[in-house]
Design a protein around this motif. Structure first.
Motif, PDB file in Angstrom:
ATOM      1  N   LEU A   6       0.885  -1.161   0.000  1.00 22.75           N
ATOM      2  CA  LEU A   6       0.000   0.000   0.000  1.00 22.75           C
ATOM      3  C   LEU A   6       0.921   1.208   0.000  1.00 22.75           C
ATOM      4  O   LEU A   6       1.661   1.434   0.967  1.00 22.75           O
ATOM      5  CB  LEU A   6      -0.896   0.017   1.242  1.00 22.75           C
ATOM      6  N   VAL A   7       0.922   1.932  -1.081  1.00 26.85           N
ATOM      7  CA  VAL A   7       1.776   3.104  -1.192  1.00 26.85           C
ATOM      8  C   VAL A   7       1.042   4.247  -0.513  1.00 26.85           C
ATOM      9  O   VAL A   7      -0.074   4.593  -0.893  1.00 26.85           O
ATOM     10  CB  VAL A   7       2.081   3.439  -2.666  1.00 26.85           C
ATOM     11  N   THR A   8       1.661   4.798   0.530  1.00 27.14           N
ATOM     12  CA  THR A   8       1.043   5.904   1.251  1.00 27.14           C
ATOM     13  C   THR A   8       1.852   7.167   1.026  1.00 27.14           C
ATOM     14  O   THR A   8       2.960   7.122   0.475  1.00 27.14           O
ATOM     15  CB  THR A   8       0.963   5.624   2.776  1.00 27.14           C
ATOM     16  N   ASP A   9       1.309   8.271   1.504  1.00 24.33           N
ATOM     17  CA  ASP A   9       2.042   9.523   1.397  1.00 24.33           C
ATOM     18  C   ASP A   9       3.241   9.566   2.345  1.00 24.33           C
ATOM     19  O   ASP A   9       4.031  10.503   2.308  1.00 24.33           O
ATOM     20  CB  ASP A   9       1.119  10.721   1.616  1.00 24.33           C
ATOM     21  N   ASN A  10       3.421   8.512   3.172  1.00 29.51           N
ATOM     22  CA  ASN A  10       4.566   8.429   4.087  1.00 29.51           C
ATOM     23  C   ASN A  10       5.450   7.220   3.815  1.00 29.51           C
ATOM     24  O   ASN A  10       6.272   6.866   4.653  1.00 29.51           O
ATOM     25  CB  ASN A  10       4.087   8.366   5.541  1.00 29.51           C
ATOM     26  N   GLY A  11       5.271   6.552   2.687  1.00 32.09           N
ATOM     27  CA  GLY A  11       6.057   5.367   2.372  1.00 32.09           C
ATOM     28  C   GLY A  11       5.159   4.197   2.025  1.00 32.09           C
ATOM     29  O   GLY A  11       3.938   4.336   1.931  1.00 32.09           O
ATOM     30  N   THR A  12       5.749   3.033   1.853  1.00 27.93           N
ATOM     31  CA  THR A  12       4.993   1.845   1.448  1.00 27.93           C
ATOM     32  C   THR A  12       4.823   0.903   2.628  1.00 27.93           C
ATOM     33  O   THR A  12       5.769   0.630   3.356  1.00 27.93           O
ATOM     34  CB  THR A  12       5.707   1.130   0.286  1.00 27.93           C
ATOM     35  N   VAL A  13       3.593   0.410   2.781  1.00 28.66           N
ATOM     36  CA  VAL A  13       3.262  -0.562   3.818  1.00 28.66           C
ATOM     37  C   VAL A  13       3.143  -1.918   3.140  1.00 28.66           C
ATOM     38  O   VAL A  13       2.452  -2.050   2.114  1.00 28.66           O
ATOM     39  CB  VAL A  13       1.924  -0.190   4.505  1.00 28.66           C
ATOM     40  N   ASP A  14       3.781  -2.931   3.680  1.00 32.96           N
ATOM     41  CA  ASP A  14       3.726  -4.283   3.132  1.00 32.96           C
ATOM     42  C   ASP A  14       2.273  -4.740   3.020  1.00 32.96           C
ATOM     43  O   ASP A  14       1.504  -4.653   3.987  1.00 32.96           O
ATOM     44  CB  ASP A  14       4.515  -5.228   4.039  1.00 32.96           C
ATOM     45  N   GLY A  15       1.894  -5.224   1.856  1.00 36.89           N
ATOM     46  CA  GLY A  15       0.524  -5.681   1.624  1.00 36.89           C
ATOM     47  C   GLY A  15       0.087  -6.804   2.543  1.00 36.89           C
ATOM     48  O   GLY A  15      -1.098  -6.963   2.826  1.00 36.89           O
ATOM     49  N   ALA A  16       1.041  -7.599   3.042  1.00 41.11           N
ATOM     50  CA  ALA A  16       0.722  -8.696   3.958  1.00 41.11           C
ATOM     51  C   ALA A  16       0.182  -8.177   5.284  1.00 41.11           C
ATOM     52  O   ALA A  16      -0.449  -8.938   6.027  1.00 41.11           O
ATOM     53  CB  ALA A  16       1.956  -9.557   4.192  1.00 41.11           C
ATOM     54  N   ARG A  17       0.363  -6.901   5.575  1.00 39.79           N
ATOM     55  CA  ARG A  17      -0.147  -6.319   6.824  1.00 39.79           C
ATOM     56  C   ARG A  17      -1.616  -5.912   6.723  1.00 39.79           C
ATOM     57  O   ARG A  17      -2.249  -5.602   7.739  1.00 39.79           O
ATOM     58  CB  ARG A  17       0.693  -5.107   7.213  1.00 39.79           C
ATOM     59  N   LEU A  18      -2.177  -5.893   5.529  1.00 34.23           N
ATOM     60  CA  LEU A  18      -3.559  -5.462   5.316  1.00 34.23           C
ATOM     61  C   LEU A  18      -4.531  -6.347   6.089  1.00 34.23           C
ATOM     62  O   LEU A  18      -4.474  -7.572   6.007  1.00 34.23           O
ATOM     63  CB  LEU A  18      -3.888  -5.493   3.821  1.00 34.23           C
ATOM     64  N   MET A  19      -5.414  -5.712   6.859  1.00 35.32           N
ATOM     65  CA  MET A  19      -6.402  -6.447   7.655  1.00 35.32           C
ATOM     66  C   MET A  19      -7.839  -6.165   7.231  1.00 35.32           C
ATOM     67  O   MET A  19      -8.664  -7.051   7.231  1.00 35.32           O
ATOM     68  CB  MET A  19      -6.260  -6.085   9.141  1.00 35.32           C
ATOM     69  N   GLY A  20      -8.136  -4.904   6.917  1.00 32.91           N
ATOM     70  CA  GLY A  20      -9.514  -4.556   6.598  1.00 32.91           C
ATOM     71  C   GLY A  20      -9.625  -3.164   6.024  1.00 32.91           C
ATOM     72  O   GLY A  20      -8.677  -2.381   6.043  1.00 32.91           O
ATOM     73  N   CYS A  21     -10.816  -2.880   5.525  1.00 33.51           N
ATOM     74  CA  CYS A  21     -11.095  -1.570   4.948  1.00 33.51           C
ATOM     75  C   CYS A  21     -12.560  -1.245   5.176  1.00 33.51           C
ATOM     76  O   CYS A  21     -13.416  -2.092   4.979  1.00 33.51           O
ATOM     77  CB  CYS A  21     -10.774  -1.561   3.449  1.00 33.51           C
ATOM     78  N   GLY A  22     -12.813  -0.051   5.625  1.00 31.19           N
ATOM     79  CA  GLY A  22     -14.181   0.405   5.822  1.00 31.19           C
ATOM     80  C   GLY A  22     -14.348   1.802   5.270  1.00 31.19           C
ATOM     81  O   GLY A  22     -13.474   2.308   4.560  1.00 31.19           O
ATOM     82  N   SER A  23     -15.438   2.445   5.608  1.00 34.20           N
ATOM     83  CA  SER A  23     -15.704   3.756   5.055  1.00 34.20           C
ATOM     84  C   SER A  23     -14.737   4.817   5.582  1.00 34.20           C
ATOM     85  O   SER A  23     -14.497   5.816   4.930  1.00 34.20           O
ATOM     86  CB  SER A  23     -17.138   4.170   5.363  1.00 34.20           C
ATOM     87  N   TYR A  24     -14.139   4.577   6.746  1.00 35.17           N
ATOM     88  CA  TYR A  24     -13.269   5.566   7.367  1.00 35.17           C
ATOM     89  C   TYR A  24     -11.788   5.338   7.070  1.00 35.17           C
ATOM     90  O   TYR A  24     -11.044   6.293   6.850  1.00 35.17           O
ATOM     91  CB  TYR A  24     -13.483   5.564   8.879  1.00 35.17           C
ATOM     92  N   ALA A  25     -11.346   4.089   7.109  1.00 28.89           N
ATOM     93  CA  ALA A  25      -9.916   3.830   7.024  1.00 28.89           C
ATOM     94  C   ALA A  25      -9.603   2.429   6.560  1.00 28.89           C
ATOM     95  O   ALA A  25     -10.459   1.549   6.552  1.00 28.89           O
ATOM     96  CB  ALA A  25      -9.262   4.066   8.399  1.00 28.89           C
ATOM     97  N   VAL A  26      -8.333   2.260   6.208  1.00 28.96           N
ATOM     98  CA  VAL A  26      -7.739   0.952   5.946  1.00 28.96           C
ATOM     99  C   VAL A  26      -6.977   0.588   7.219  1.00 28.96           C
ATOM    100  O   VAL A  26      -6.272   1.428   7.778  1.00 28.96           O
ATOM    101  CB  VAL A  26      -6.759   1.039   4.746  1.00 28.96           C
ATOM    102  N   VAL A  27      -7.126  -0.645   7.674  1.00 25.90           N
ATOM    103  CA  VAL A  27      -6.442  -1.072   8.891  1.00 25.90           C
ATOM    104  C   VAL A  27      -5.376  -2.110   8.522  1.00 25.90           C
ATOM    105  O   VAL A  27      -5.627  -3.032   7.747  1.00 25.90           O
ATOM    106  CB  VAL A  27      -7.428  -1.666   9.924  1.00 25.90           C
ATOM    107  N   VAL A  28      -4.179  -1.907   9.093  1.00 24.75           N
ATOM    108  CA  VAL A  28      -3.052  -2.807   8.863  1.00 24.75           C
ATOM    109  C   VAL A  28      -2.518  -3.283  10.208  1.00 24.75           C
ATOM    110  O   VAL A  28      -2.686  -2.614  11.227  1.00 24.75           O
ATOM    111  CB  VAL A  28      -1.927  -2.138   8.039  1.00 24.75           C
ATOM    112  N   ARG A  29      -1.885  -4.448  10.190  1.00 27.51           N
ATOM    113  CA  ARG A  29      -1.235  -4.952  11.405  1.00 27.51           C
ATOM    114  C   ARG A  29      -0.081  -4.038  11.764  1.00 27.51           C
ATOM    115  O   ARG A  29       0.643  -3.565  10.894  1.00 27.51           O
ATOM    116  CB  ARG A  29      -0.699  -6.372  11.182  1.00 27.51           C
ATOM    117  N   GLY A  30       0.113  -3.840  13.051  1.00 26.45           N
ATOM    118  CA  GLY A  30       1.265  -3.069  13.530  1.00 26.45           C
ATOM    119  C   GLY A  30       2.539  -3.822  13.195  1.00 26.45           C
ATOM    120  O   GLY A  30       2.520  -4.986  12.816  1.00 26.45           O
ATOM    121  N   ARG A  31       3.639  -3.169  13.320  1.00 25.46           N
ATOM    122  CA  ARG A  31       4.922  -3.781  12.964  1.00 25.46           C
ATOM    123  C   ARG A  31       5.196  -4.890  13.892  1.00 25.46           C
ATOM    124  O   ARG A  31       5.652  -5.846  13.892  1.00 25.46           O
ATOM    125  CB  ARG A  31       6.016  -2.746  13.044  1.00 25.46           C
TER     126      ARG A  31
END
Length: 143
Positions: free
Chosen positions: A118-143
């Motif tokens: 997931l390319v963010t405005d602060n860098g790239t988050v590993d796609g394997a961390r993706l947990m969910g997505c709703g109307s407000y946000a995308v949630v990823v596992r912490g490091r």
């Protein structure tokens, strides 16, 4: 890897007769499995989908075996279609509630559909961390 911004707007070409049958207009991702389940297709005013198994390849165009590959979204793709589940432009929160940026693009493996980043405005988050997505946000596992 392929980046969503690199395919958005590309033609979707029927390999049987080499004609452009639609254009890529979006991407449908299952956040539970971190995979692309379909790409959204637009032909004129018509909005449809090309489900992952119907995609033949990615290059200068997205190729499909026949125009029949472009059809209404069904199954999991239909459930996930729409702004509520669209990852782009949403805040990214860790499962601890910390905001780490906004999604500006998505990297995926063109052979498997696996979201690799997931390319963010602060860098790239590993796609394997993706947990969910709703109307407000995308949630990823912490490091």
């Amino acid at each position: 890897m392929t980046r969503y911004s690199g395919i958005h707007g590309l033609g979707i070409v029927d390999t049987g007769n080499a004609t452009t049958v639609a254009r890529v207009d979006g991407i449908i991702i299952d956040p539970v499995t971190a995979t692309v389940v379909a790409i959204e297709a637009r032909a004129g005013r018509s909005h449809s989908a090309v489900h992952w198994p119907d995609i033949a390849g990615f290059g200068d165009a997205v190729t499909v075996a026949s125009p029949g590959a472009i059809r209404p979204a069904d199954g999991r793709a239909a459930e996930l279609r729409g702004a509520r589940h669209d990852l782009l432009r949403k805040r990214v929160l860790t499962d601890a509630g910390d905001e780490i940026g906004r999604v500006v693009d998505i990297d995926f493996d063109p052979r498997t559909g696996t979201v690799t980043g997931l390319v963010t405005d602060n860098g790239t988050v590993d796609g394997a961390r993706l947990m969910g997505c709703g109307s407000y946000a995308v949630v990823v596992r912490g490091r």
